[in-house]
Design a protein around this motif. Structure first.
Motif, mmCIF file in Angstrom:
data_model
loop_
_atom_site.group_PDB
_atom_site.id
_atom_site.type_symbol
_atom_site.label_atom_id
_atom_site.label_comp_id
_atom_site.label_asym_id
_atom_site.label_seq_id
_atom_site.Cartn_x
_atom_site.Cartn_y
_atom_site.Cartn_z
ATOM 1 N N PHE A 152 0.807 -1.073 -0.027
ATOM 2 C CA PHE A 152 0.094 0.045 -0.051
ATOM 3 C C PHE A 152 0.781 1.548 -0.240
ATOM 4 O O PHE A 152 0.587 2.263 -0.901
ATOM 5 N N ARG A 153 1.792 0.916 0.736
ATOM 6 C CA ARG A 153 2.817 2.097 1.446
ATOM 7 C C ARG A 153 3.271 2.609 -0.243
ATOM 8 O O ARG A 153 3.443 4.045 -0.770
ATOM 9 N N ARG A 154 3.676 1.539 -0.883
ATOM 10 C CA ARG A 154 4.961 1.289 -2.346
ATOM 11 C C ARG A 154 3.376 2.574 -4.104
ATOM 12 O O ARG A 154 3.775 3.586 -4.365
ATOM 13 N N GLN A 155 2.562 1.885 -3.622
ATOM 14 C CA GLN A 155 1.457 2.816 -4.499
ATOM 15 C C GLN A 155 0.826 3.594 -3.782
ATOM 16 O O GLN A 155 0.698 5.259 -4.980
ATOM 17 N N VAL A 156 0.318 4.638 -2.815
ATOM 18 C CA VAL A 156 -0.078 5.976 -2.279
ATOM 19 C C VAL A 156 1.811 6.849 -2.657
ATOM 20 O O VAL A 156 1.425 8.333 -2.153
#
Length: 269
Positions: A152-156
């Motif tokens: 999720f962190r990589r996405q946002v």
């Protein structure tokens, strides 16, 4: 997941700094007036030369326009974000304030920070102060075992995702943020265990930065961890004035006096 060593930004403190404070994970929101009031009182009264906010000052941040745009209706009171901007702006008239992105407020932008005269702090940063080197990070990038969150962190944190999100109307952004937050709260209630900071990665970061102590937040597990070989990991407290007992703690570092070069936990509640 194999630990990676990032590039470290270095910040040398001016010679006239005597005390610096570290805080994180206040999760300020309009629904929690007690914590917001305690933070405002602290920012107005601290004698520190500089305050380092190591992420998650806000529970959620959907774009700088939420704080900087005028109220939609004439005579309408400023919103919560605008009031927080006023607190920061007032504080920076007498001390330096640094802000590092957290996992909740990673969309805080330079427009907001510049308007408040707050300096954006890279994650991680090495602070040279009191004759020592201190490695500062929010901490989420080191929670390598939490694979769902890391994805999720990589996405946002990606440029495309942020551009698309910030292009949406403010009301839609608020609704999306509420949904993401509700999912996070549901995960907590279900008993899912969140990952903690990976010890080998923390050691690797410290050795690469030539620092002895890593200071971070994110995990809401304040403690001092001995990593061996003269290395330490110091976890900041979150703030929650309605908890039992209430939590509001500052990590303080002084350059002179009997506690020079030693971290002190200062309880404000």
């Amino acid at each position: 997941m194999a630990p990676t060593v990032p590039a470290f930004v270095e910040l040398a403190s001016p010679f006239d700094w005597r005390t610096v404070d570290f805080i994180s994970d206040l999760h300020l929101q309009a629904a929690d007036s007690a914590t917001s009031a305690a933070w405002q009182q602290y920012m107005q009264s601290t004698a520190a030369s500089a305050v380092f906010i190591l992420g998650d000052l806000f529970e959620v941040w959907v774009g700088d326009d939420a704080a900087l745009n005028a109220p939609a209706n004439p005579g309408e009171a400023p919103g919560f974000e605008a009031l927080c901007a006023d607190v920061l702006r007032e504080a920076t008239q007498r001390l330096r304030v640094f802000f590092m992105h957290g996992n909740r407020d990673f969309l805080v932008g330079t427009q907001f920070l510049d308007a408040c005269h707050v300096t954006l702090l890279a994650d991680p940063t090495v602070l040279a102060f009191a004759g020592q080197r201190w490695l500062l990070t929010h901490g989420d990038a080191l929670c390598l075992d939490d694979l769902d969150y890391m994805a999720f962190r990589r996405q946002v944190r990606g440029t495309d995702w942020q551009r698309d999100f910030l292009a949406k109307p403010l009301l839609e952004r608020r609704a999306i943020a509420r949904a993401i937050r509700d999912q996070s709260e549901a995960r907590k209630r279900s008993g899912v265990s969140y990952g903690d900071v990976d010890t080998p990665a923390a050691r690797q970061w410290l050795q690469a930065a030539q620092a002895a102590a890593l200071i971070h937040g994110h995990t809401h597990k304040p403690a001092d961890h001995d990593l061996g070989a003269g290395l330490a990991r110091v976890v900041l407290s979150d703030w929650d004035l309605v908890a039992t007992p209430p939590r509001a703690e500052v990590l303080r570092l002084t350059a002179t006096g009997p506690f020079a070069g030693r971290l002190q936990r200062v309880a404000l509640a």
